[in-house]
Each structure stands twice: as C-alpha cells, then as structure tokens.
Design a protein around this motif. Structure first.
Motif, mmCIF file in Angstrom:
data_model
loop_
_atom_site.group_PDB
_atom_site.id
_atom_site.type_symbol
_atom_site.label_atom_id
_atom_site.label_comp_id
_atom_site.label_asym_id
_atom_site.label_seq_id
_atom_site.Cartn_x
_atom_site.Cartn_y
_atom_site.Cartn_z
ATOM 1 N N ASP A 1 0.830 -1.207 0.000
ATOM 2 C CA ASP A 1 0.000 0.000 0.000
ATOM 3 C C ASP A 1 0.862 1.254 0.000
ATOM 4 O O ASP A 1 0.582 2.231 -0.727
ATOM 5 C CB ASP A 1 -0.923 -0.025 1.216
ATOM 6 N N MET A 2 1.942 1.266 0.805
ATOM 7 C CA MET A 2 2.850 2.412 0.840
ATOM 8 C C MET A 2 3.514 2.610 -0.522
ATOM 9 O O MET A 2 3.701 3.748 -1.010
ATOM 10 C CB MET A 2 3.923 2.205 1.908
ATOM 11 N N THR A 3 3.861 1.484 -1.121
ATOM 12 C CA THR A 3 4.505 1.572 -2.439
ATOM 13 C C THR A 3 3.550 2.161 -3.472
ATOM 14 O O THR A 3 3.945 2.997 -4.311
ATOM 15 C CB THR A 3 4.954 0.192 -2.886
ATOM 16 N N ASP A 4 2.308 1.726 -3.369
ATOM 17 C CA ASP A 4 1.320 2.272 -4.301
ATOM 18 C C ASP A 4 1.106 3.773 -4.071
ATOM 19 O O ASP A 4 0.933 4.552 -5.042
ATOM 20 C CB ASP A 4 -0.012 1.525 -4.153
ATOM 21 N N GLN A 5 1.120 4.181 -2.803
ATOM 22 C CA GLN A 5 0.927 5.611 -2.503
ATOM 23 C C GLN A 5 2.132 6.458 -2.968
ATOM 24 O O GLN A 5 1.980 7.630 -3.335
ATOM 25 C CB GLN A 5 0.707 5.809 -0.995
ATOM 26 N N MET A 6 3.355 5.839 -2.938
ATOM 27 C CA MET A 6 4.537 6.614 -3.372
ATOM 28 C C MET A 6 4.683 6.644 -4.893
ATOM 29 O O MET A 6 5.475 7.421 -5.434
ATOM 30 C CB MET A 6 5.806 6.000 -2.754
ATOM 31 N N ALA A 7 3.966 5.842 -5.575
ATOM 32 C CA ALA A 7 4.136 5.771 -7.022
ATOM 33 C C ALA A 7 3.758 7.100 -7.705
ATOM 34 O O ALA A 7 4.475 7.599 -8.586
ATOM 35 C CB ALA A 7 3.300 4.620 -7.585
ATOM 36 N N THR B 1 8.783 11.509 1.564
ATOM 37 C CA THR B 1 9.483 11.398 2.851
ATOM 38 C C THR B 1 8.529 10.930 3.952
ATOM 39 O O THR B 1 8.859 10.079 4.792
ATOM 40 C CB THR B 1 10.098 12.751 3.217
ATOM 41 N N ARG B 2 7.325 11.456 3.957
ATOM 42 C CA ARG B 2 6.345 11.074 4.975
ATOM 43 C C ARG B 2 5.978 9.597 4.835
ATOM 44 O O ARG B 2 5.882 8.853 5.819
ATOM 45 C CB ARG B 2 5.094 11.957 4.820
ATOM 46 N N LEU B 3 5.748 9.159 3.612
ATOM 47 C CA LEU B 3 5.396 7.747 3.383
ATOM 48 C C LEU B 3 6.549 6.814 3.776
ATOM 49 O O LEU B 3 6.342 5.735 4.360
ATOM 50 C CB LEU B 3 5.019 7.521 1.917
ATOM 51 N N LEU B 4 7.808 7.275 3.493
ATOM 52 C CA LEU B 4 8.960 6.456 3.884
ATOM 53 C C LEU B 4 9.083 6.359 5.391
ATOM 54 O O LEU B 4 9.443 5.304 5.948
ATOM 55 C CB LEU B 4 10.244 7.029 3.260
ATOM 56 N N ASP B 5 8.813 7.489 6.075
ATOM 57 C CA ASP B 5 8.858 7.457 7.547
ATOM 58 C C ASP B 5 7.826 6.473 8.106
ATOM 59 O O ASP B 5 8.106 5.693 9.042
ATOM 60 C CB ASP B 5 8.619 8.860 8.108
ATOM 61 N N GLN B 6 6.626 6.531 7.548
ATOM 62 C CA GLN B 6 5.586 5.559 7.995
ATOM 63 C C GLN B 6 5.982 4.111 7.732
ATOM 64 O O GLN B 6 5.802 3.229 8.570
ATOM 65 C CB GLN B 6 4.260 5.869 7.274
ATOM 66 N N LEU B 7 6.594 3.894 6.545
ATOM 67 C CA LEU B 7 7.037 2.522 6.209
ATOM 68 C C LEU B 7 8.108 2.043 7.138
ATOM 69 O O LEU B 7 8.092 0.887 7.639
ATOM 70 C CB LEU B 7 7.494 2.519 4.756
#
Length: 340
Positions: A282-288, A328-334
């Motif tokens: 899901d995080m990967t999809d959001q960062m795409a 950056t925010r999505l990476l922090d969550q991941l």
C-alpha cells in the motif's frame, strides 16, 4: 489361547514324566519284592510242610509205642505194618490237616525195602525234600522216617501247591501296586497342579499385560521359591510399566499443548507478515504517484530551463518540494511500521 495351550501341555507333560518315573520305580520295586517273596514263600511252605510231617511222624511213633506197651501188658500180639500206619493216618485225619496248607498233597507210607521205582527212594536219612518230576508234572516230595527208619512218611504235592501262596501274593502285589500307583498319580496330579496353579495365574496376568491391560491384578507373593520371586518380579515390572506409561502420557500432553501454542504463534506470525506485506504494498502504491510527478517536474525543468519563466520555475520547485515531502512522509511511515 496360546499361553493357555502351552501351560496345559507343560502340565500334562510334567505329570506324564513324573507318572512314568513313578510307574518305573513301582514296577522295579514290585518285581524285586515278587522275586524276594517267591523265595521267602517257598522256604516258608517247605519248612512248614517239613515241620508238619515231622510232628505227624512223632505222633504216629508215640501212638505205635503206646499200642506196643499196651500189647505187652496184656500179652496180646501186635502187628505193625503199612496198613496199620495208613489206618492210623486216616483215623487221626493227618492228611486233612496237611491239605490245609497243601490242597493237592498225598500222604503215603513207604517201607524201607520198597523197590527203587518209588519216589521215596529219592530221599534218605532223617528226612527232607526234593523237587522231582512225578506223574509227569513238577512236584515236591517230602520224606520223614518213622519207626527208626523201617517206614517213612512221604508227601507228594504239585509245585503249584508250594507256589500257590506266591501266586496269590503276586495278584495281591499287582492289585495293591496298581491301586497304589493310581492313588500316587492322583496325588501327584493334585500336587503338580497346586504348584503350577500360580504359574497359570501369572500366565493369564502376563497375557493381559501383553494386550495392554496394565490394571491386571498381581498380588505380592509371600513365598521365597521360584514362583514367588517370578510373581513379585512381574508385579514390579507391571508397576514400572504403569509409571513409565503415565510419564510418557504426561510428556505427550505437554508436547501437544506446546504444539498447539506453536501453531497459534505461527498463525499470528503469518497474519502479521501478511499485514506487513499489504502495508508495504500500500505504501509503495501511494509513493508511485509522487515519484512519477517528481520525475515529470524534474524532466520539465531540465528540458525547458531556457524558455521557462521565473514564476513557472518557482511553481515547479514548489511541486517538487510537495512530492518530496509526500515521499518522505510515506517512507517514515514505512520505516516505523517495519521497525515494529
């Protein structure tokens, strides 16, 4: 069934062996006793006959002497010959008395000068007996002189008369021996059965234990013989097996519980890994989308730098910063969720 058959066969074979040994000993003993009895009975019969014949001769001599004394006192003539002696024997029943012990005996009077064909000529002296063939059969001939040897009393009888008591003794010994052996066999069977009865019970108990029934009752024996030690050893083995199986069941229960817990933990781990994979996807999809937009803005800046106005450049910079913050925010969550 197999143990039952084996123990019955063992009991029967043991009883047969003991019975055969006892019968052999009994036959030998009875045979030796019969041989010994034959000589004893023959000697006793011969001695009794000789004593009876001697007593008869003494009585006849006394009777004849008394008759002679009376004849001398009365001066009457007295003739002593065979006929007088035979009449005296008949009147006093000497032959009847003799036949009580020798049923087929014959008592005759033999003169000293009788021809040699007489059976009495076989014997001389003060009396005795001989075994001879008389009238075509084995006979005993007893001889006792009277009247100072002028006459003799001769008793002839078949050998069966002498051995008649032996024959009766043989039947008596045979009947008593067979009865004794039968009684002894019954006693042996009872004794052997009594001594083997604990083994039968132990065989049943061992069969029950072999079938998995460890609650088969085995009492402790107070006897110190082989059967008692075997019974006590089997009881100890039964208790040891029960304790071992109880320990194994307890360990199996603990292992089963631990296995259940491991399965539950493995299911939780699988669920967590699935959730983690879904989260990463899901995080990967959001960062795409931000990454694609970031690439598009940088490409546009690099391509249109010479023609791009300052306002457009600032706008694109702002878009790049927004995409960078989103990424950056999505990476922090991941990273935070992965660390958990």
């Amino acid at each position: 069934m197999i143990l039952h058959h084996i123990r019955r066969s063992f009991t029967n074979q043991l009883t047969l062996w003991v019975a055969g040994f006892v019968m052999l000993i009994s036959v030998v003993v009875i045979g030796l006793l019969a041989l010994f009895s034959q000589d004893v009975i023959r000697d006793e019969s011969v001695e009794t006959t000789l004593q009876t014949l001697e007593n008869t001769a003494l009585r006849i001599d006394n009777t004849l002497r008394q008759a002679e004394m009376r004849a001398r006192l009365t001066n009457q003539p007295l003739t002593i010959d065979r006929a007088r002696i035979e009449r005296l024997i008949k009147e006093n029943g000497y032959l009847t008395q003799l036949r009580k012990s020798l049923p087929n005996a014959s008592l005759t009077v033999v003169e000293k000068n009788e021809p040699m064909t007489s059976p009495g000529q076989f014997l001389t002296g003060e009396g005795g007996y001989r075994e001879a063939d008389y009238n075509g059969e084995d006979s005993y001939i007893f001889y006792q002189p009277i009247r100072e040897g002028a006459y003799s009393l001769m008793v002839t009888c078949p050998a069966d008369d002498i051995y008649g008591r032996y024959s009766r003794m043989q039947w008596f010994l045979a009947i008593r021996g067979v009865a004794g052996v039968l009684i002894l066999l019954v006693i042996l069977y009872v004794i052997v059965g009594r001594h083997l009865r604990p083994l039968h019970r132990l065989a049943d108990s061992a069969q029950g234990i072999a079938q998995g029934n460890l609650d088969t009752p085995i009492t402790d024996s107070l006897h110190d013989d082989e059967t008692g030690r075997l019974q006590n050893s089997l009881a100890k083995m039964q208790q040891a097996l029960k304790a071992y199986l109880a320990e194994m069941q307890q360990k199996q229960s603990v292992l089963s519980q631990q296995n259940t817990e491991l399965k539950a933990a493995y299911a939780e781990v699988q669920a967590y890994e699935s959730m983690k994979s879904n989260f990463v996807r899901d995080m990967t999809d959001q960062m795409a989308a931000p990454v694609a937009d970031l690439c598009q803005q940088t490409d546009a800046i690099c391509r249109d730098t010479g023609t791009m106005t300052k306002a457009e450049m600032v706008h694109r910079q702002m878009l790049i910063m927004q995409d960078t913050e989103t990424i950056t925010r999505l990476l922090d969550q991941l990273l935070n969720n992965t660390a958990l």
